[in-house]
Design a protein around this motif. Structure first.
Motif, short mmCIF file in Angstrom:
data_model
loop_
_atom_site.label_atom_id
_atom_site.label_comp_id
_atom_site.label_asym_id
_atom_site.label_seq_id
_atom_site.Cartn_x
_atom_site.Cartn_y
_atom_site.Cartn_z
N LYS A 131 37.50 36.49 32.25
CA LYS A 131 37.80 38.21 32.62
C LYS A 131 38.15 37.41 33.90
N PHE A 132 38.35 35.76 34.48
CA PHE A 132 38.81 35.29 36.13
C PHE A 132 40.07 36.13 36.46
N PHE A 180 23.53 32.62 45.67
CA PHE A 180 24.22 32.08 47.32
C PHE A 180 25.49 31.55 47.15
N PRO A 181 26.92 32.24 46.77
CA PRO A 181 27.45 30.92 45.80
C PRO A 181 27.76 29.71 46.96
N VAL A 182 28.80 29.42 46.48
CA VAL A 182 29.35 27.99 47.27
C VAL A 182 30.96 27.96 47.57
N ALA A 183 31.45 28.83 46.43
CA ALA A 183 32.94 28.23 46.18
C ALA A 183 33.12 29.73 46.03
N ALA A 184 34.30 29.59 46.75
CA ALA A 184 35.73 30.97 46.47
C ALA A 184 35.63 31.33 45.49
N ALA A 185 35.44 32.92 45.63
CA ALA A 185 35.69 33.99 43.91
C ALA A 185 37.29 33.56 43.64
N THR A 186 36.88 33.85 42.25
CA THR A 186 38.64 33.08 41.44
C THR A 186 39.23 34.04 41.91
N VAL A 187 39.29 35.44 42.29
CA VAL A 187 40.49 36.23 42.73
C VAL A 187 40.35 36.01 44.05
N GLY A 230 30.75 31.02 41.95
CA GLY A 230 31.42 31.73 42.64
C GLY A 230 32.64 32.41 41.86
N LEU A 231 32.65 32.33 40.69
CA LEU A 231 33.81 32.64 39.26
C LEU A 231 33.73 33.75 39.97
#
Length: 173
Positions: free
Chosen positions: A168-169, A134-141, A122-123
């Motif tokens: 770009k994150f 299906f991400p397992v982590a929060a987005a960098t934002v 979820g970068l």
């Protein structure tokens, strides 16, 4: 578990045999993202080994084909298409190299093939918009917002986050 649930034991889908489930992943073991993604394969392998040591999924062991895309959008997209169309994987496991995942997602590769990307890190926020990712982590934002809120709550009135413009994150956050 090996025998729990409704397990037919046969070849039930693309990449699935009576004994195995074939997965694929793009990794960034070269290029600029090597600095923060090179060890992703070891984490994926550790979890795969844990699942396999407990009997796999319905008695099927997991196998994973890894392809290094150097964190290149074009190379990553092409590698993901090859994993789906040539290697006939059932799903993409994690695929931590986000650039290729984003390029393939934008092109509709996962939706058109009906192949999910399960467990991305979820970068980028874009990984939350594709119904086949299906991400397992929060987005960098999200992480950056949490960090700034924590700094504010702790009394900082001019908090800042410094980031490298090549990643770009930070810009996204």
């Amino acid at each position: 578990g090996a025998t729990s649930g409704n397990c037919s034991g046969g070849a039930t889908d693309t990449g699935v045999t009576a004994n195995s489930i074939k997965l694929g992943a793009t990794v960034a073991e070269s290029g600029i993202a090597k600095a923060f993604l090179v060890e992703a394969r070891q984490g994926i392998e550790a979890y795969k080994n844990r699942v396999n040591s407990q009997g796999g999924v319905c008695g099927r062991t997991l196998t994973i084909k890894y392809v290094d895309d150097g964190w290149s959008p074009d190379t990553g997209k092409r590698n993901l298409e090859n994993l789906i169309n040539e290697d006939k994987v059932f799903a993409l496991a994690v695929s931590p190299s986000s650039e290729g995942v984003n390029a393939a997602s934008t092109a509709g590769v996962f939706r058109n093939a009906g192949v999910p990307v399960v467990g991305t890190i979820g970068l980028e926020a874009s990984q939350y918009k594709d119904p086949f990712i299906f991400p397992v982590a929060a987005a960098t934002v999200t992480l950056l917002h949490v960090m700034m809120q924590k700094a504010w709550d702790d009394g900082a009135r001019n908090p800042a986050i410094v980031f490298d413009g090549q990643y770009k994150f930070g810009t996204e956050g």
